[in-house]
Design an enzyme around this catalytic site. Structure first.
Site, PDB file in Angstrom:
ATOM      1  N   TYR A  95       0.395  -0.929   0.089  1.00 21.01           N
ATOM      2  CA  TYR A  95       0.165   0.214  -0.147  1.00 21.01           C
ATOM      3  C   TYR A  95       0.937   1.735  -0.336  1.00 21.01           C
ATOM      4  O   TYR A  95       0.433   1.989  -0.675  1.00 21.01           O
ATOM      5  CB  TYR A  95      -1.103   0.094   0.916  1.00 21.01           C
ATOM      6  CG  TYR A  95      -2.251  -0.885   0.289  1.00 21.01           C
ATOM      7  CD1 TYR A  95      -3.527  -0.077  -0.021  1.00 21.01           C
ATOM      8  CD2 TYR A  95      -2.247  -2.239   0.963  1.00 21.01           C
ATOM      9  CE1 TYR A  95      -4.364  -0.763  -0.538  1.00 21.01           C
ATOM     10  CE2 TYR A  95      -3.329  -3.056   0.881  1.00 21.01           C
ATOM     11  CZ  TYR A  95      -4.479  -2.555   0.196  1.00 21.01           C
ATOM     12  OH  TYR A  95      -5.461  -3.416  -0.728  1.00 21.01           O
ATOM     13  N   GLU A 137      -8.121  -6.720   4.191  1.00 20.74           N
ATOM     14  CA  GLU A 137      -7.963  -7.975   4.309  1.00 20.74           C
ATOM     15  C   GLU A 137      -7.273  -9.474   4.966  1.00 20.74           C
ATOM     16  O   GLU A 137      -7.239  -9.501   5.232  1.00 20.74           O
ATOM     17  CB  GLU A 137      -6.925  -7.471   3.312  1.00 20.74           C
ATOM     18  CG  GLU A 137      -7.342  -7.002   1.714  1.00 20.74           C
ATOM     19  CD  GLU A 137      -6.558  -5.671   0.843  1.00 20.74           C
ATOM     20  OE1 GLU A 137      -5.468  -5.590   1.620  1.00 20.74           O
ATOM     21  OE2 GLU A 137      -6.836  -5.041   0.016  1.00 20.74           O
TER      22      GLU A 137
END
Length: 422
Positions: A95, A137
């Site tokens: 990310y 997630e």
């Protein structure tokens, strides 16, 4: 929480993203793969070439900006994307890389219009949105690994059987090479298949729906071979599976994932509508409905060009023979003379609203459909025209998610059987 100033700045960029969103995401992927080519092991190269991935990301960024003050509005989309990320192996460490490249892409495309204030606001907003994905997630990874028979990342499966289902679709029956247990899955879910094709620089990952019902001693995927056509390259992975993978060979699978699943608590009638290889998740749903001895009325409609490309027909008919409340209908848009002589279909041409209303007893039902995007766009339009409630309409895109309410981007016929899996 974001400050009011940050929210106002992000919202001020919504019109810009509406115009330049795809240009920004195209630049983003150029930057990402140049700086981190190892990530090409995770991405579907065909979706990159066709621009589908760039469009999907642009739509996601636009939605985030539009609802930045009410991020709960995008949580369903977050969960849908998170399922795909978990299935592909996206991790928290990816990310920051994505955030850096996205901000650079915004600056590159917008130039001086992307002020330090705007970039700062987007950096702050991205951090919060990324954390939502990371937390969602992380929980999905935990659930996938800790369930009975579960695993993390990829697991080796042996091809127990390879069965030709039609001229273009072949099924692969897969069992764990380690002999361990198989976790349960929800009908409609998919697995990621990772393959190393000889001569290819990068691994390739494709997501295929599980076409059998839960509770079997194997997983089954039914794959359409994507042949080469003018202006459309052939599917590398689908052709590799069809031509090179045989009984006793090994494939690497992620644990089942996906949000397009049968609501087993709903007791109302259910309508399953598929086009081409889009029948795979719906066959899993039908199997569950019949094998659980559900008394829900079921209407199963499948559209194909003709019998030669109509996969799993015998299996679906056998499932329906066990349950009197199941009605089957075949719709062929290019039937052969043999199809006509055998009366192998119920409707010639495309599904239309009068016919749909004739074979489906009520619009007060749960509708599930899947297939090529033009087909889904057509079905979605018919259901909306009929007045089916939005909460009763459920569908799955093969590949990056999109919107069926957006303007169509293709001139393909509604019942073409191309998937987008490659």
């Amino acid at each position: 929480m974001l400050s009011k100033q940050t929210i106002d700045i992000i919202k001020s960029t919504v019109p810009v993203l509406e115009v330049h969103g795809t240009t920004i995401t195209k630049r983003f992927y150029q930057l990402l793969f140049t700086a981190h080519p190892e990530l090409l092991h995770m991405f579907n190269h065909a979706n990159q070439t066709k621009g589908r991935q760039q469009t999907a990301l642009a739509n996601a960024v636009y939605a985030a900006a539009l609802h930045i003050d009410k991020l709960e509005m995008i949580l369903p989309a977050v969960k849908q994307i998170a399922h795909k990320h978990r299935s592909l192996g996206v991790k928290a460490e990816h990310y920051p890389i994505v955030g850096q490249m996205l901000l650079t892409a915004i600056k590159d495309v917008l130039g001086d219009a992307a002020t330090e204030e705007i970039l700062g606001a987007w950096a702050e907003a991205y951090g919060i949105i990324a954390n939502v994905f990371i937390e969602t997630e992380a929980e999905m990874y935990k659930q996938a690994e800790q369930q009975n028979g579960g695993w993390a990342d990829y697991r080796a499966f042996r091809v127990e059987r390879k069965v030709r289902e039609s001229d273009v679709i072949t099924s692969f029956y897969l069992v764990p090479e380690d002999g361990g247990a198989l976790p349960a899955f929800e009908p409609g879910q998919y697995v990621s298949v990772k393959v190393h094709i000889p001569g290819e620089t990068y691994t390739h990952i494709r997501q295929y729906s599980l076409s059998g019902g839960p509770g079997k001693p194997y997983y089954r995927i039914s794959v359409k071979r994507e042949d080469e056509f003018p202006n459309r390259p052939g599917g590398k992975v689908s052709r590799y599976l069809h031509e090179q993978i045989n009984q006793a060979d090994v494939l690497w699978l992620s644990a089942p994932a996906g949000h397009f699943t049968l609501d087993r608590m709903d007791t109302r009638p259910v309508v399953l509508i598929s086009g081409g290889v889009g029948l795979t998740p719906l066959v899993s749903m039908l199997s569950t409905l019949t094998e659980s001895h559900s008394d829900r009325p079921v209407t199963f409609i499948h559209a194909a060009q003709n019998a030669s490309v109509h996969a799993l027909r015998s299996e679906v008919e056998e499932l329906a023979s066990r349950a009197s409340q199941v009605s089957l209908y075949w719709c062929y848009d290019k039937p052969t003379e043999d199809d006509r002589a055998a009366q192998a279909f119920h409707k010639e041409g495309y599904i239309d609203l009068p016919w749909l209303q004739d074979v489906v007893p009520t619009k007060d039902a749960s509708f599930y459909f899947c297939g090529p995007e033009p087909f889904m766009r057509m079905v979605f339009g018919l259901l909306k025209e009929w007045g089916v409630a939005s909460e009763d309409i459920h569908y799955e895109f093969f590949g990056p998610s999109g919107s069926l309410e957006a303007a169509p981007e293709t001139t393909a016929q509604p019942q073409e059987t191309a998937s987008a899996q490659g």
